[in-house]
Enzyme design. Structure first.
Site, PDB file in Angstrom:
ATOM      1  N   LYS A 260       1.318  -1.390   0.396  1.00 55.93           N
ATOM      2  CA  LYS A 260      -0.163   0.173  -0.095  1.00 55.93           C
ATOM      3  C   LYS A 260       0.777   0.685  -0.562  1.00 55.93           C
ATOM      4  O   LYS A 260       2.026   1.075   0.258  1.00 55.93           O
ATOM      5  CB  LYS A 260      -0.823   0.230   1.180  1.00 55.93           C
TER       6      LYS A 260
HETATM    7  C1  LIG Z   1      -5.788  -4.895   0.984  1.00 56.10           C
HETATM    8  C2  LIG Z   1      -6.288  -4.744   0.894  1.00 56.10           C
HETATM    9  C3  LIG Z   1      -7.864  -4.650   1.604  1.00 56.10           C
HETATM   10  C4  LIG Z   1      -6.925  -5.920   2.363  1.00 56.10           C
HETATM   11  O1  LIG Z   1      -5.721  -5.082   3.652  1.00 56.10           O
HETATM   12  P1  LIG Z   1      -4.702  -6.394   4.685  1.00 56.10           P
HETATM   13  O2  LIG Z   1      -4.041  -5.175   5.391  1.00 56.10           O
HETATM   14  O3  LIG Z   1      -4.059  -6.935   2.787  1.00 56.10           O
HETATM   15  O4  LIG Z   1      -6.052  -7.247   4.926  1.00 56.10           O
HETATM   16  C5  LIG Z   1      -8.914  -4.563   1.687  1.00 56.10           C
HETATM   17  N1  LIG Z   1      -9.717  -4.279   0.264  1.00 56.10           N
HETATM   18  C6  LIG Z   1      -8.155  -3.248  -0.307  1.00 56.10           C
HETATM   19  C7  LIG Z   1      -9.462  -2.681  -1.144  1.00 56.10           C
HETATM   20  C8  LIG Z   1      -7.128  -3.684  -0.621  1.00 56.10           C
HETATM   21  O5  LIG Z   1      -6.517  -3.842  -1.669  1.00 56.10           O
END
Ligand SMILES: *Cc1c(COP(=O)(O)O)cnc(C)c1O
Length: 406
Positions: A199
């Site tokens: 992210k």
């Molecule tokens: C990455 C992501 C998640 C989940 O996050 P995690 O930290 O991997 O559990 C949920 N929704 C979206 C749109 C994502 O890109």
């Protein structure tokens, strides 16, 4: 005399990657905070300062009244659903083009995910597609601002408010994206973010929830903490909840990363504008369509193919040039995964999907024209704040060359 120009083979160019140090902003600031956290000897956020400081700073950056950190983006979304507290069998409208971490929390809280179709060009749900899926069982709406491009929120909020339905924003891909000048995560009732490796900012794993609503914030806090009433006169475990706490090591890194977030997003925007600028006039391939009134935050840069064959063909070409792109993104809509398609949940019960209205779990292709078209046409390019002009020009040249072969 140079011999380099005589041998015309293109110089291999390795793009910075968000999977390692080349494309991450992890450095001395994180190490310093982490050292401080370790030396403090307090690694639980129930007693330490780092996670609390991160929560406060994150909420402040968004102008939100409350911020609560947790262990992942999935946990953040689970907290949001648990805060809404649906009755078993009630429905939460969401999208089939998202991370599974946005969907399984709905099942764990006993609600039925009902998939709205998406706009085939922005890949996001809209007020129209949501409205088509509303029922007397709708308990909440969860929108995903996919790839960092905000959903068109005004009509969605109008629809939701008219019916008294809370809106959860999945902002895992949309840090500091804005819509009509307001930040993603503050447009609906509750905003959820992920700090997973790939992210905008990262702690490897981690999550955070923001809201202005006192009651929702209280339930999020409790859900993170086994629903134990810390600080209350007669604390108890008030309801069924998990331990979703962020620890202080993570909190320390998150705090250092947060200070870099605005710079990361600004550089991603600048880099994306540079690519868009050099892709004008291509036949068959279009630059991303940004929602009107919105500022994209460029988690990824998605090319859009005007034909179904264009995306895999261009994808193969780009990969030969060392650009690790993803035609079709998640490959198939979430409802084609076994958990939903075969209703694999708890034992053989199918719970809570056995409570669903048949129309709510009718995943026929005809119900999702936009979703299937979107996945067929999208070509996801990895995007990064560390891209240089040379990197962007390398990508642009490869896209132009590849598009000419379509
Ligand atoms: C990455 C992501 C998640 C989940 O996050 P995690 O930290 O991997 O559990 C949920 N929704 C979206 C749109 C994502 O890109």
């Amino acid at each position: 005399m140079s011999t380099a120009t005589a041998t015309a083979a293109p110089r291999p160019l390795t793009l910075p990657s968000d999977q390692d140090a080349s494309g991450r902003t992890l450095g001395d600031e994180e190490i310093a905070m982490l050292t401080e956290a370790i030396r403090s000897g307090t690694l639980t956020s129930t007693k330490g300062e780092f996670t609390k400081r991160f929560e406060t700073a994150f909420a402040e950056l968004h102008g939100a009244a409350h911020g609560h950190a947790c262990s992942s983006g999935t946990a953040a979304l689970h907290c949001a659903v648990a805060a809404v507290d649906p009755e078993p069998g009630e429905e939460i409208i969401t999208t089939a083009i998202t991370d599974m971490g946005g969907i399984t929390p709905i099942l764990y809280q006993g609600a039925v995910p009902v998939f709205a179709d998406v706009c085939p060009r922005t890949y996001n749900v809209t007020a129209e597609t949501i409205e088509a899926r509303l029922s007397d069982r709708t308990r909440a709406i969860m929108v995903t601002h996919l790839f960092g491009n905000p959903c068109d929120m005004d009509p969605i909020m109008e629809l939701a408010k008219a019916r008294g339905i809370p809106v959860i924003e999945d902002c895992a891909q949309a840090f500091l994206a804005t819509y009509k000048g307001r930040k993603a995560g503050t447009l609906g009732d509750i905003g959820c973010f992920s700090l997973q490796q790939g992210k905008h900012i990262t702690t490897g794993e981690g999550g955070v929830v923001i809201t202005d609503d006192e009651a929702l914030a209280r339930r999020v806090f409790l859900f993170i903490n086994k629903a134990w009433g810390y600080g209350d006169q007669n604390p108890d475990h008030y309801f069924a909840a998990l331990n979703y706490r962020m620890n202080e090591l993570t909190g320390a890194v998150a705090l250092a990363q947060l200070a870099k977030l605005e710079g990361v997003v600004a550089r991603r925007r600048d880099r994306a504008d540079a690519l868009t600028g050099s892709l004008g006039g291509l036949a068959g391939i279009s630059a991303p369509q940004v929602t009107g009134g919105a500022e994209h935050s460029w988690w990824k840069y998605c090319l859009h193919s005007e034909t179904p064959e264009g995306s895999p063909k261009l994808g193969a070409f780009l990969r030969e040039r060392g650009i690790a792109c993803a035609p079709r993104y998640i490959q198939k809509p979430a409802f084609r995964c076994q958990v939903l398609d075969e209703q694999r949940t708890f034992g053989a019960s199918r719970w809570p999907l056995h409570l669903a209205r048949p129309e709510a779990v009718d995943y026929s292709e005809a119900n999702f024209p936009g979703t299937f078209e979107a996945l067929e046409r999208v070509l996801v390019l990895p995007w990064n704040e560390a891209y240089t002009d040379e990197h962007v020009e390398h990508i642009a040249a490869a896209v132009r060359e590849g598009a000419a072969t379509l």
